[in-house]
Design a protein around this motif. Structure first.
Motif, PDB file in Angstrom:
ATOM      1  N   UNK A   1    -147.281  95.826  -4.701  1.00 53.89           N
ATOM      2  CA  UNK A   1    -145.968  96.195  -3.972  1.00 53.89           C
ATOM      3  C   UNK A   1    -145.613  95.646  -2.785  1.00 53.89           C
ATOM      4  N   UNK A   2    -144.495  95.257  -2.404  1.00 54.93           N
ATOM      5  CA  UNK A   2    -144.047  94.469  -1.151  1.00 54.93           C
ATOM      6  C   UNK A   2    -143.962  95.507  -0.074  1.00 54.93           C
ATOM      7  N   UNK A   3    -144.140  95.154   1.079  1.00 49.04           N
ATOM      8  CA  UNK A   3    -144.025  95.880   2.341  1.00 49.04           C
ATOM      9  C   UNK A   3    -142.411  95.876   2.735  1.00 49.04           C
ATOM     10  N   UNK A   4    -142.077  96.955   3.414  1.00 50.88           N
ATOM     11  CA  UNK A   4    -140.557  97.045   3.890  1.00 50.88           C
ATOM     12  C   UNK A   4    -140.254  95.857   4.732  1.00 50.88           C
ATOM     13  N   UNK A   5    -138.961  95.684   4.723  1.00 52.75           N
ATOM     14  CA  UNK A   5    -138.449  94.512   5.966  1.00 52.75           C
ATOM     15  C   UNK A   5    -138.942  94.917   7.198  1.00 52.75           C
ATOM     16  N   UNK A   6    -138.916  96.062   7.508  1.00 48.81           N
ATOM     17  CA  UNK A   6    -139.477  96.627   8.983  1.00 48.81           C
ATOM     18  C   UNK A   6    -140.131  98.057   8.591  1.00 48.81           C
ATOM     19  N   UNK A   7    -140.863  98.384   9.690  1.00 49.66           N
ATOM     20  CA  UNK A   7    -141.381  99.577   9.904  1.00 49.66           C
ATOM     21  C   UNK A   7    -140.359 100.686   9.986  1.00 49.66           C
ATOM     22  N   UNK A   8    -140.314 101.506   8.896  1.00 48.66           N
ATOM     23  CA  UNK A   8    -139.355 102.839   8.887  1.00 48.66           C
ATOM     24  C   UNK A   8    -139.294 103.412  10.556  1.00 48.66           C
ATOM     25  N   UNK A   9    -138.131 103.904  10.737  1.00 52.58           N
ATOM     26  CA  UNK A   9    -138.052 104.784  12.000  1.00 52.58           C
ATOM     27  C   UNK A   9    -138.922 105.942  11.634  1.00 52.58           C
ATOM     28  N   UNK A  10    -139.557 106.576  12.780  1.00 53.84           N
ATOM     29  CA  UNK A  10    -140.091 107.807  12.687  1.00 53.84           C
ATOM     30  C   UNK A  10    -139.134 109.005  12.592  1.00 53.84           C
ATOM     31  N   UNK A  11    -139.588 110.225  11.817  1.00 52.34           N
ATOM     32  CA  UNK A  11    -138.423 111.194  11.622  1.00 52.34           C
ATOM     33  C   UNK A  11    -138.575 112.072  12.872  1.00 52.34           C
ATOM     34  N   UNK A  12    -137.229 112.488  13.330  1.00 51.19           N
ATOM     35  CA  UNK A  12    -136.988 113.094  14.464  1.00 51.19           C
ATOM     36  C   UNK A  12    -137.959 114.370  14.463  1.00 51.19           C
ATOM     37  N   UNK A  13    -138.235 115.080  15.693  1.00 49.92           N
ATOM     38  CA  UNK A  13    -139.056 116.411  15.358  1.00 49.92           C
ATOM     39  C   UNK A  13    -137.955 117.420  15.152  1.00 49.92           C
ATOM     40  N   UNK A  14    -138.227 118.472  14.712  1.00 53.08           N
ATOM     41  CA  UNK A  14    -137.462 119.551  14.236  1.00 53.08           C
ATOM     42  C   UNK A  14    -137.854 120.751  15.044  1.00 53.08           C
ATOM     43  N   UNK A  15    -136.746 121.403  15.703  1.00 52.06           N
ATOM     44  CA  UNK A  15    -136.944 122.813  16.243  1.00 52.06           C
ATOM     45  C   UNK A  15    -137.619 123.860  15.475  1.00 52.06           C
ATOM     46  N   UNK A  16    -138.452 124.601  15.786  1.00 53.36           N
ATOM     47  CA  UNK A  16    -139.111 125.586  14.861  1.00 53.36           C
ATOM     48  C   UNK A  16    -140.428 124.938  13.972  1.00 53.36           C
ATOM     49  N   UNK A  17    -140.593 123.696  13.727  1.00 56.58           N
ATOM     50  CA  UNK A  17    -141.572 122.989  12.988  1.00 56.58           C
ATOM     51  C   UNK A  17    -142.381 122.280  13.970  1.00 56.58           C
ATOM     52  N   UNK A  18    -141.721 121.544  14.797  1.00 55.66           N
ATOM     53  CA  UNK A  18    -142.511 120.770  15.623  1.00 55.66           C
ATOM     54  C   UNK A  18    -142.712 121.295  17.088  1.00 55.66           C
ATOM     55  N   UNK A  19    -141.698 122.185  17.482  1.00 49.87           N
ATOM     56  CA  UNK A  19    -141.950 122.686  18.688  1.00 49.87           C
ATOM     57  C   UNK A  19    -140.993 124.150  18.747  1.00 49.87           C
ATOM     58  N   UNK A  20    -141.493 125.032  19.698  1.00 51.90           N
ATOM     59  CA  UNK A  20    -140.498 126.173  19.445  1.00 51.90           C
ATOM     60  C   UNK A  20    -139.273 125.954  19.610  1.00 51.90           C
ATOM     61  N   UNK A  21    -138.349 126.887  18.847  1.00 49.08           N
ATOM     62  CA  UNK A  21    -137.060 126.867  18.540  1.00 49.08           C
ATOM     63  C   UNK A  21    -136.380 127.838  19.795  1.00 49.08           C
ATOM     64  N   UNK A  22    -135.893 127.278  20.758  1.00 45.78           N
ATOM     65  CA  UNK A  22    -135.344 128.170  21.985  1.00 45.78           C
ATOM     66  C   UNK A  22    -133.886 128.010  22.199  1.00 45.78           C
ATOM     67  N   UNK A  23    -133.438 127.425  21.043  1.00 50.21           N
ATOM     68  CA  UNK A  23    -131.715 127.207  21.091  1.00 50.21           C
ATOM     69  C   UNK A  23    -131.061 128.349  21.494  1.00 50.21           C
ATOM     70  N   UNK A  24    -131.440 129.595  21.344  1.00 50.45           N
ATOM     71  CA  UNK A  24    -130.663 130.846  21.768  1.00 50.45           C
ATOM     72  C   UNK A  24    -131.109 131.046  23.074  1.00 50.45           C
ATOM     73  N   UNK A  25    -131.923 130.492  23.657  1.00 49.87           N
ATOM     74  CA  UNK A  25    -132.225 130.807  25.068  1.00 49.87           C
ATOM     75  C   UNK A  25    -133.115 131.955  25.389  1.00 49.87           C
TER      76      UNK A  25
END
Length: 517
Positions: free
Chosen positions: A445-469
């Motif tokens: 299997x061939x490698x991709x043309x470039x390294x894929x971008x990392x996925x953005x962190x998501x509130x509530x999964x990667x850090x506390x969701x304080x969107x409500x204040x």
């Protein structure tokens, strides 16, 4: 006449008695046959000599001429009969001697015939314990069918007979075939005693030359282990299930003389000695005078372990892309070829390009290995030799490592553990072939043309969701993941240092996402 008749009548009476007895003796002697008994001849001789003694005692002392002449006639007659009797006695004695000699010779021949029959039976029995192995060039070497008390008794009987035939010249010694059987028995016992030690030494040589223990087991079961010094390419080609690299290593050891008999001569450990048994006339080993017919074996060296170590932080993925490139966490990727984190431009770095070319060489080697595996027809070999099936598959795994090691100087651990593990020796040869074909496709299997971008962190999964204040939700502090009652919220915010740090970090994360998308 009157003088003789009147004065010497007793003398003539004795003469007449002498003549009568002498006549009886002559008659009895004439009646005897050639087979006359010795006792009869001796009895006649004793009668004659007794008569002569009586006549001598009766003769007058006066030495008159007439008495001398009469005594002379009497003596002549007695001597004639005695000489005839002595002649007949000598003939009878000679005949008796010859008869005794003939009887003794007959008894001796009967004993010799009995001894010869005993020897024939004993050596035939000993021969029944021997079998012969065929070797190249038509050579046949004696081997023991079994080693037990019955064999030892047969050997003991033959050794005892050998010594009897050796000391008794009339028996003429053992026959050539009997001596040969005794010599073959000694060789067979020596081989039985030393063969395990020689085999142990052969195994040591194989292991010392970086060959696996499973090969030792295979060679032993197919009968090639005792004949390693005679191995040829043609002989190995008859065992097509053996990998080519293993065959080449074996032939190299043969050409270097590592299996020659002088280098495989078993050595006794310290304190052990060789002795010759007086009872069985063959060698045995002993320590502290305790006889032993088993050679003391020394331990084998450790088995060569060619298996590559597992790369650190190994993780496999199922994406349809190069198996050596793995998303690591949420921000970066890990390259197992270069053993480092891979940034966006990593795939174009010269070091990575070089490692990728080496990986492709490993794919080519694996493809050639799969072709050789198909030509070896392992399924047929394993079906014909069920007891060897697992060892054969282990041997081919060893061959795979050795081939990859020659072309993967830097990336062997990554290639082996990402592509060829887990290699299960318990699977069938056909299943192994199918599995290797699939793994080869994965390796290509061939490698991709470039390294894929990392996925953005998501509130509530990667850090506390304080969107409500509001950091409090359902009776808990989202920042600290702790239960906080409504009355304690103010205290928790003002006095809990962890809460303040977590709140600040989460707000910073929101700001980064807002500014950088």
């Amino acid at each position: 006449l009157l003088f003789l008749k009147g004065l010497q009548q007793p003398r003539f009476q004795w003469t007449a008695e002498f003549l009568r007895v002498l006549q009886d003796v002559k008659r009895d002697l004439a009646a005897l046959r050639d087979e006359a008994e010795m006792e009869t001849l001796h009895e006649l001789l004793n009668r004659l000599r007794s008569l002569e003694g009586s006549m001598t005692a009766q003769r007058p002392s006066e030495a008159k001429e007439i008495w001398k002449r009469l005594s002379s006639v009497e003596d002549s007659l007695g001597t004639t009969v005695e000489e005839d009797l002595q002649t007949r006695l000598k003939v009878a004695e000679e005949k008796q001697r010859q008869e005794k000699e003939a009887e003794s010779l007959a008894r001796r021949q009967e004993v010799m015939q009995t001894m010869r029959q005993q020897a024939q039976d004993a050596f035939g029995n000993l021969r029944s314990f021997l079998v012969f192995e065929e070797y190249p060039g038509g050579e046949r070497k004696p081997r023991l069918r079994e080693f037990n008390d019955s064999y030892l008794k047969a050997q003991q009987d033959c050794v005892a007979l050998m010594r009897v035939f050796k000391t008794d010249q009339d028996l003429g010694g053992l026959r050539d075939e009997e001596q040969q059987i005794l010599q073959q028995s000694k060789e067979a016992v020596k081989h039985r005693m030393e063969a395990p030690a020689v085999s142990q030494r052969q195994k040591s040589v194989l292991l010392e030359n970086s060959l696996p223990l499973c090969l030792v087991e295979i060679l032993e079961k197919v009968g090639l282990l005792p004949r390693l010094a005679e191995l040829t390419g043609a002989l190995l080609d008859d065992h097509r299930f053996l990998p080519g690299g293993v065959k080449a290593s074996l032939l190299c050891c043969v050409q270097e003389g590592k299996f020659n008999s002088d280098k495989l001569e078993p050595q006794l450990p310290g304190g052990w000695k060789k002795r010759i048994s007086n009872t069985y006339d063959f060698e045995y080993v002993c320590r502290s005078n305790d006889a032993c017919f088993e050679w003391p074996l020394q331990e084998l060296p450790g088995e060569y372990q060619p298996w590559p170590h597992e790369p650190r932080q190994l993780q496999r993925h199922s994406e349809e892309s190069a198996k050596y490139l793995l998303a690591y966490g949420s921000e970066e990727h890990w390259c197992y070829l270069c053993n480092t984190f891979a940034a966006k431009e990593h795939l174009r770095l010269p070091q990575h390009v070089e490692m990728r070319q080496e990986w492709h060489k490993g794919c080519e080697a694996l493809n050639k290995f799969c072709e050789d595996l198909r030509e070896a027809r392992l399924e047929e070999a394993c079906a014909a030799r069920p007891s060897l099936a697992e060892d054969i598959l282990k041997l081919w795994r060893f061959e795979a490592v050795q081939r990859l090691k020659r072309c993967l100087a830097n990336t062997l651990p990554a290639f082996w553990h990402l592509i060829l593990e887990p290699w299960e020796d318990s699977r069938s040869a056909d299943d192994l072939q199918l599995w290797l074909d699939r793994q080869l496709q994965r390796a290509l299997l061939e490698e991709p043309a470039r390294v894929p971008e990392p996925e953005l962190p998501q509130p509530g999964r990667d850090f506390p969701d304080l969107s409500s204040g509001n950091p409090f939700l359902d009776g808990k502090c989202v920042c600290c993941n702790q239960s906080v009652s409504d009355s304690d919220r103010a205290t928790h915010i003002s006095q809990n240092k962890t809460h303040g740090k977590n709140l600040e970090t989460s707000l910073d994360a929101f700001q980064i996402i807002k500014e950088h998308g």
